[in-house]
Scaffold this motif. Structure first.
Motif, PDB file in Angstrom:
ATOM      1  N   PHE A  18      20.540  -4.975 -19.694  1.00 56.07           N
ATOM      2  CA  PHE A  18      19.486  -6.039 -19.007  1.00 56.07           C
ATOM      3  C   PHE A  18      17.847  -5.105 -18.977  1.00 56.07           C
ATOM      4  O   PHE A  18      18.351  -4.163 -18.810  1.00 56.07           O
ATOM      5  N   TYR A  19      16.634  -5.926 -18.747  1.00 51.61           N
ATOM      6  CA  TYR A  19      16.296  -5.394 -18.523  1.00 51.61           C
ATOM      7  C   TYR A  19      15.025  -5.082 -17.496  1.00 51.61           C
ATOM      8  O   TYR A  19      15.314  -6.225 -17.078  1.00 51.61           O
ATOM      9  N   VAL A  20      14.422  -4.488 -16.658  1.00 53.86           N
ATOM     10  CA  VAL A  20      13.324  -4.219 -15.684  1.00 53.86           C
ATOM     11  C   VAL A  20      12.033  -3.881 -15.941  1.00 53.86           C
ATOM     12  O   VAL A  20      11.805  -2.782 -17.169  1.00 53.86           O
ATOM     13  N   LYS A  21      10.885  -4.637 -15.463  1.00 52.56           N
ATOM     14  CA  LYS A  21       9.431  -4.449 -16.095  1.00 52.56           C
ATOM     15  C   LYS A  21       9.019  -4.236 -14.662  1.00 52.56           C
ATOM     16  O   LYS A  21       9.303  -4.975 -13.855  1.00 52.56           O
ATOM     17  N   ALA A  36      12.531   4.904 -10.130  1.00 45.96           N
ATOM     18  CA  ALA A  36      11.183   5.037 -10.355  1.00 45.96           C
ATOM     19  C   ALA A  36      10.213   4.779 -11.273  1.00 45.96           C
ATOM     20  O   ALA A  36      10.924   4.823 -12.285  1.00 45.96           O
ATOM     21  N   LEU A  37       9.368   3.381 -11.529  1.00 50.05           N
ATOM     22  CA  LEU A  37       8.797   3.106 -12.414  1.00 50.05           C
ATOM     23  C   LEU A  37       7.440   2.790 -12.479  1.00 50.05           C
ATOM     24  O   LEU A  37       6.472   2.653 -12.078  1.00 50.05           O
ATOM     25  N   SER A  38       6.651   3.534 -13.694  1.00 48.50           N
ATOM     26  CA  SER A  38       5.398   3.774 -13.441  1.00 48.50           C
ATOM     27  C   SER A  38       4.744   1.905 -13.991  1.00 48.50           C
ATOM     28  O   SER A  38       5.588   1.289 -14.554  1.00 48.50           O
ATOM     29  N   PRO A  39       3.192   1.876 -13.858  1.00 43.87           N
ATOM     30  CA  PRO A  39       2.862   0.727 -13.833  1.00 43.87           C
ATOM     31  C   PRO A  39       3.150   0.419 -15.541  1.00 43.87           C
ATOM     32  O   PRO A  39       2.462   0.920 -16.445  1.00 43.87           O
ATOM     33  N   SER A  74      -4.107   6.661   4.594  1.00 40.58           N
ATOM     34  CA  SER A  74      -3.409   6.074   5.291  1.00 40.58           C
ATOM     35  C   SER A  74      -2.994   4.856   5.314  1.00 40.58           C
ATOM     36  O   SER A  74      -2.473   4.302   6.446  1.00 40.58           O
ATOM     37  N   MET A  75      -3.585   4.742   4.440  1.00 39.37           N
ATOM     38  CA  MET A  75      -3.822   2.708   3.995  1.00 39.37           C
ATOM     39  C   MET A  75      -3.361   3.019   2.916  1.00 39.37           C
ATOM     40  O   MET A  75      -2.611   3.662   1.929  1.00 39.37           O
ATOM     41  N   LEU A  76      -2.124   1.873   2.502  1.00 40.54           N
ATOM     42  CA  LEU A  76      -1.499   1.662   1.338  1.00 40.54           C
ATOM     43  C   LEU A  76      -2.152   1.083   0.253  1.00 40.54           C
ATOM     44  O   LEU A  76      -3.055   0.501   0.303  1.00 40.54           O
ATOM     45  N   SER A  77      -1.753   1.014  -0.935  1.00 43.38           N
ATOM     46  CA  SER A  77      -2.787   1.017  -2.288  1.00 43.38           C
ATOM     47  C   SER A  77      -1.863  -0.152  -2.903  1.00 43.38           C
ATOM     48  O   SER A  77      -0.851  -0.453  -2.105  1.00 43.38           O
ATOM     49  N   ALA A  78      -2.058  -1.084  -3.809  1.00 38.84           N
ATOM     50  CA  ALA A  78      -2.097  -2.503  -4.474  1.00 38.84           C
ATOM     51  C   ALA A  78      -0.439  -2.017  -4.351  1.00 38.84           C
ATOM     52  O   ALA A  78      -0.154  -0.951  -5.289  1.00 38.84           O
ATOM     53  N   PRO A  79       0.475  -3.031  -4.541  1.00 34.81           N
ATOM     54  CA  PRO A  79       1.596  -2.827  -4.036  1.00 34.81           C
ATOM     55  C   PRO A  79       2.083  -3.438  -5.303  1.00 34.81           C
ATOM     56  O   PRO A  79       1.473  -3.470  -6.415  1.00 34.81           O
ATOM     57  N   SER A 120       0.817  -0.132  -9.602  1.00 41.12           N
ATOM     58  CA  SER A 120       0.947   1.223  -9.137  1.00 41.12           C
ATOM     59  C   SER A 120       2.936   1.549  -9.281  1.00 41.12           C
ATOM     60  O   SER A 120       3.422   0.644  -9.271  1.00 41.12           O
ATOM     61  N   TRP A 121       2.895   2.332  -8.948  1.00 43.00           N
ATOM     62  CA  TRP A 121       4.305   3.307  -9.508  1.00 43.00           C
ATOM     63  C   TRP A 121       5.047   2.044  -8.010  1.00 43.00           C
ATOM     64  O   TRP A 121       4.380   1.862  -7.341  1.00 43.00           O
TER      65      TRP A 121
END
Length: 280
Positions: A207-210, A235-238, A181-186, A215-216
């Motif tokens: 243009f590029y986004v990283k 959505a982007l993976s780590p 119920s807690m959020l993971s590292a953002p 976390s996702w």
């Protein structure tokens, strides 16, 4: 601090209001159509969280107390207390560290054994006392995972030996850090320079986004500033890097801002923008 209010049900049909408990922080929500901001506990449909740090929850605590004297129940079938002294209702699912304390006493001159069990589902902790014109504090401590809202109950017995009493009952359930119920590292989205020449691209049509976070990152939106054009970012993976076509008409000095509507609830929103020179 805003407090949750939960009830603690006591034997003999008494109901008390629990001690204060910590709750959600307010979230600033941005309307994705108008851009208007409003503070809420949870964003509505058509809104996204605009302040990532406040969306990370503090552990929630639910607690209750009973101070008045109560008779300890006699019944203990199969050597297990069956008389409920107090119940704290935990209103959400999650993993909780559950603690409790209670004072028990006997002053009639009869040697009286007391056994109490604090339980939630199949998890519990127990404490025993031997009383004779005396009192003793009992303590409880265990962890339980609630699949849904559920009770924490204190059951006690004096085995029918003497008129023992219980008072100063305190029960608390604190959400465990890392619980489901807690959020993971953002995540942390950034625009990046691929050619080290001061542009956002090594191909001037992109243009590029990283995602440099652990976390996702959920689907978000990049904004080409002066053109005032939004570009959908999946959505982007780590550690992932994706490139996107620069929209037509954005052919002059501009600024790329990733996660423009703050949908990703990032760890750092100060690195979302980069001045670029987009050329065709």
């Amino acid at each position: 601090m805003t407090r949750n209010r939960v009830t603690m049900t006591i034997a003999a049909a008494c109901t008390l209001v629990c001690l204060p408990a910590a709750s959600h922080a307010l979230i600033t929500c941005r309307n994705t159509t108008t851009g208007d901001l409003v503070a809420r506990s949870t964003c509505l449909a058509g809104e996204v969280a605009a302040n990532a740090k406040s969306i990370r929850l503090l552990p929630r605590i639910f607690a209750g107390a009973l101070h008045s004297l109560q008779p300890i129940p006699d019944a203990a079938p199969n050597n297990w207390p069956s008389g409920t002294v107090a119940t704290l209702n935990v209103p959400i699912a999650g993993t909780f560290h559950i603690t409790g304390k209670a004072d028990v006493g006997e002053w009639s001159g009869t040697a009286t054994p007391v056994r109490c069990v604090l339980k939630a589902g199949g998890d519990y902790d127990e404490a025993n006392a031997g009383l004779l014109n005396s009192d003793e504090m009992l303590s409880f401590d265990f962890v339980h995972t609630f699949a849904a809202a559920g009770p924490v109950s204190l059951l006690c017995t004096d085995w029918g030996v003497g008129p023992a009493q219980i008072w100063l009952v305190r029960i608390a359930a604190q959400e465990v850090q890392g619980s489901s119920s807690m959020l993971s590292a953002p995540p942390d989205l950034i625009p990046i320079n691929m050619d080290n020449l001061g542009y956002c691209t090594n191909d001037t049509n992109y243009f590029y986004v990283k995602n440099q976070g652990p976390s996702w990152a959920p689907a978000s939106t990049a904004r080409i500033g002066r053109c005032n054009v939004d570009v959908a970012v999946p959505a982007l993976s780590p550690g992932a890097v994706l490139f996107f076509p620069v929209p037509a008409g954005c052919d002059r000095q501009d600024e790329i801002t990733v996660d423009f509507y703050n949908a990703a609830a990032e760890s750092d929103e100060g690195n979302n923008s980069s001045a670029c020179y987009i050329m065709r």
